[in-house]
Write an enzyme that holds these catalytic residues in place. Structure first.
Site, PDB file in Angstrom:
ATOM      1  N   ARG A 233       0.846  -1.187   0.000  1.00  0.00           N
ATOM      2  CA  ARG A 233       0.000   0.000   0.000  1.00  0.00           C
ATOM      3  C   ARG A 233       0.880   1.235   0.000  1.00  0.00           C
ATOM      4  O   ARG A 233       1.906   1.282   0.688  1.00  0.00           O
ATOM      5  CB  ARG A 233      -0.929   0.021   1.216  1.00  0.00           C
ATOM      6  CG  ARG A 233      -2.065  -0.990   1.172  1.00  0.00           C
ATOM      7  CD  ARG A 233      -3.071  -0.666   0.077  1.00  0.00           C
ATOM      8  NE  ARG A 233      -4.181  -1.600   0.032  1.00  0.00           N
ATOM      9  CZ  ARG A 233      -4.201  -2.721  -0.678  1.00  0.00           C
ATOM     10  NH1 ARG A 233      -3.143  -3.058  -1.401  1.00  0.00           N
ATOM     11  NH2 ARG A 233      -5.265  -3.505  -0.672  1.00  0.00           N
ATOM     12  N   GLU A 262      -5.052   6.616  -7.200  1.00  0.00           N
ATOM     13  CA  GLU A 262      -5.208   5.609  -8.252  1.00  0.00           C
ATOM     14  C   GLU A 262      -6.570   5.782  -8.906  1.00  0.00           C
ATOM     15  O   GLU A 262      -7.578   5.859  -8.202  1.00  0.00           O
ATOM     16  CB  GLU A 262      -5.080   4.201  -7.660  1.00  0.00           C
ATOM     17  CG  GLU A 262      -3.696   3.897  -7.114  1.00  0.00           C
ATOM     18  CD  GLU A 262      -3.539   2.457  -6.640  1.00  0.00           C
ATOM     19  OE1 GLU A 262      -4.529   1.686  -6.723  1.00  0.00           O
ATOM     20  OE2 GLU A 262      -2.432   2.090  -6.194  1.00  0.00           O
ATOM     21  N   HIS A 281      -0.688  -0.683 -10.268  1.00  0.00           N
ATOM     22  CA  HIS A 281      -1.309  -1.608  -9.315  1.00  0.00           C
ATOM     23  C   HIS A 281      -1.657  -2.939 -10.002  1.00  0.00           C
ATOM     24  O   HIS A 281      -2.828  -3.342 -10.072  1.00  0.00           O
ATOM     25  CB  HIS A 281      -2.552  -0.991  -8.683  1.00  0.00           C
ATOM     26  CG  HIS A 281      -2.866  -1.575  -7.339  1.00  0.00           C
ATOM     27  ND1 HIS A 281      -3.509  -0.892  -6.341  1.00  0.00           N
ATOM     28  CD2 HIS A 281      -2.616  -2.806  -6.815  1.00  0.00           C
ATOM     29  CE1 HIS A 281      -3.654  -1.645  -5.274  1.00  0.00           C
ATOM     30  NE2 HIS A 281      -3.116  -2.831  -5.538  1.00  0.00           N
ATOM     31  N   GLY A 283      -0.427  -5.924  -8.957  1.00  0.00           N
ATOM     32  CA  GLY A 283      -0.109  -7.060  -8.102  1.00  0.00           C
ATOM     33  C   GLY A 283      -1.042  -8.234  -8.253  1.00  0.00           C
ATOM     34  O   GLY A 283      -0.610  -9.385  -8.330  1.00  0.00           O
TER      35      GLY A 283
END
Length: 321
Positions: A233, A262, A281, A283
């Site tokens: 984060r 984001e 982002h 992941g």
């Protein structure tokens, strides 16, 4: 009563549409992100079900109060810290999660570590610009990997570090020496981890205690030239301090997959920071994970339609009228 209107929010790249069979469901896919709560409430007026893709859009009590027709919220993954479950329960709104994979974020962490250490994107860009071998990368064998947060993901990251021949050290506020040893790491204090690690990777849950785990003092205390990777984060790292550490040349580089805003706006200062690899982002973003997410979402929507128990419930399910 069957669902009348279902919204899928933040479907970047139209990924949800092709990941499951939505046939027969009154679905509207929204490929853009709406940050303004009033605008989002207007968009969702009349929808009685919403599918959230992880934590892309916060769903607090104030938004839920603006949606009187809402009856069901499906969030992809097992949990969503930005979805107010208490507000859902108070309103009698059902909420549930979906199956998911853990490994994509671990894979992404190592994709970033390796890319940063071996300068892959920088050398790719140089080669395309007509330059050949602009500088050496660094080997991981014999280097020290500092893992901040040795939970489920941190342990998997640590195991791969050992496979590369790295010494693995770890810290979190509750980590014991025994738990670290069981994961193949050595527990150290945070100051020692920062001072001795060649690569630091973050795997903490963001909360009030963990926010700004790496602030200005901690970033300055990192080993000169160390690499920082964050797939957890953005709030774990003070963003202004990170920019300063990069611009001053104290850090060897940073690879960041999670951001304070984001989607990231085109004028975000991190986009101009030197020695950085920035990803949007990614992941959890794999085709395999998306199939689990959205097939799970479809299963929940179809179950709700026929009054069957929801899979992966997050709130008590309302009784049928």
């Amino acid at each position: 009563m069957p669902l009348r209107r279902i919204a899928v929010l933040d479907d970047f790249g139209a990924a949800a549409r092709g990941s499951a069979d939505w046939s027969g469901l009154p679905i509207t896919f929204f490929p853009d992100h709406v940050a303004d709560e009033a605008v989002l409430a207007e968009r969702l007026a009349g929808f009685d079900a919403v599918v959230l893709i992880r934590e892309r859009t916060p769903f607090p009590a104030s938004l839920i109060a603006r949606l009187p027709e809402l009856r069901l919220v499906v969030t992809t993954g097992a949990k969503n810290r930005l979805l107010d479950l208490a507000a859902c329960e108070a309103r009698g709104i059902a909420a549930c999660g979906t199956p998911s994979l853990d490994t994509p974020t671990v894979e992404m962490t190592w994709a970033l570590i390796l890319s940063l250490a071996r300068r892959v994107p920088f050398e790719d860009a140089a080669l395309r610009a007509g330059r050949w071998q602009t500088g050496p990368g660094r080997s991981l064998q014999g280097a020290t990997l500092g893992v901040i947060g040795l939970g489920k993901l941190g342990r998997q990251v640590a195991a791969l570090g050992r496979a590369f021949g790295m010494e693995v050290i770890a810290w979190s506020s509750n980590l014991t020496e025994e738990a670290a040893a069981a994961a193949g790491a050595r527990r150290v204090e945070k100051a020692a981890l920062l001072a001795t690690s060649d690569v630091v990777t973050l795997h903490l849950v963001l909360g009030e205690r963990s926010r700004n785990t790496l602030g200005a003092a901690e970033l300055v205390a990192m080993r000169p030239g160390a690499l920082l990777v964050n797939t957890a984060r953005a709030g774990l790292v003070d963003q202004a301090a990170l920019l300063a550490a990069l611009e001053l040349g104290h850090l060897g580089g940073a690879a960041i997959d999670v951001h304070d805003i984001e989607p990231m706006p085109p004028d975000h200062p991190l986009l101009r920071a030197p020695r950085t690899i920035l990803t949007p982002h990614l992941g959890y973003v794999t085709a395999e994970n998306y199939r689990l997410y959205f097939q799970g979402a479809v299963a929940a929507l179809r179950a709700f339609d026929v009054g069957q128990p929801l899979p992966h419930p997050l709130t008590p399910q309302p009784r049928a009228a």
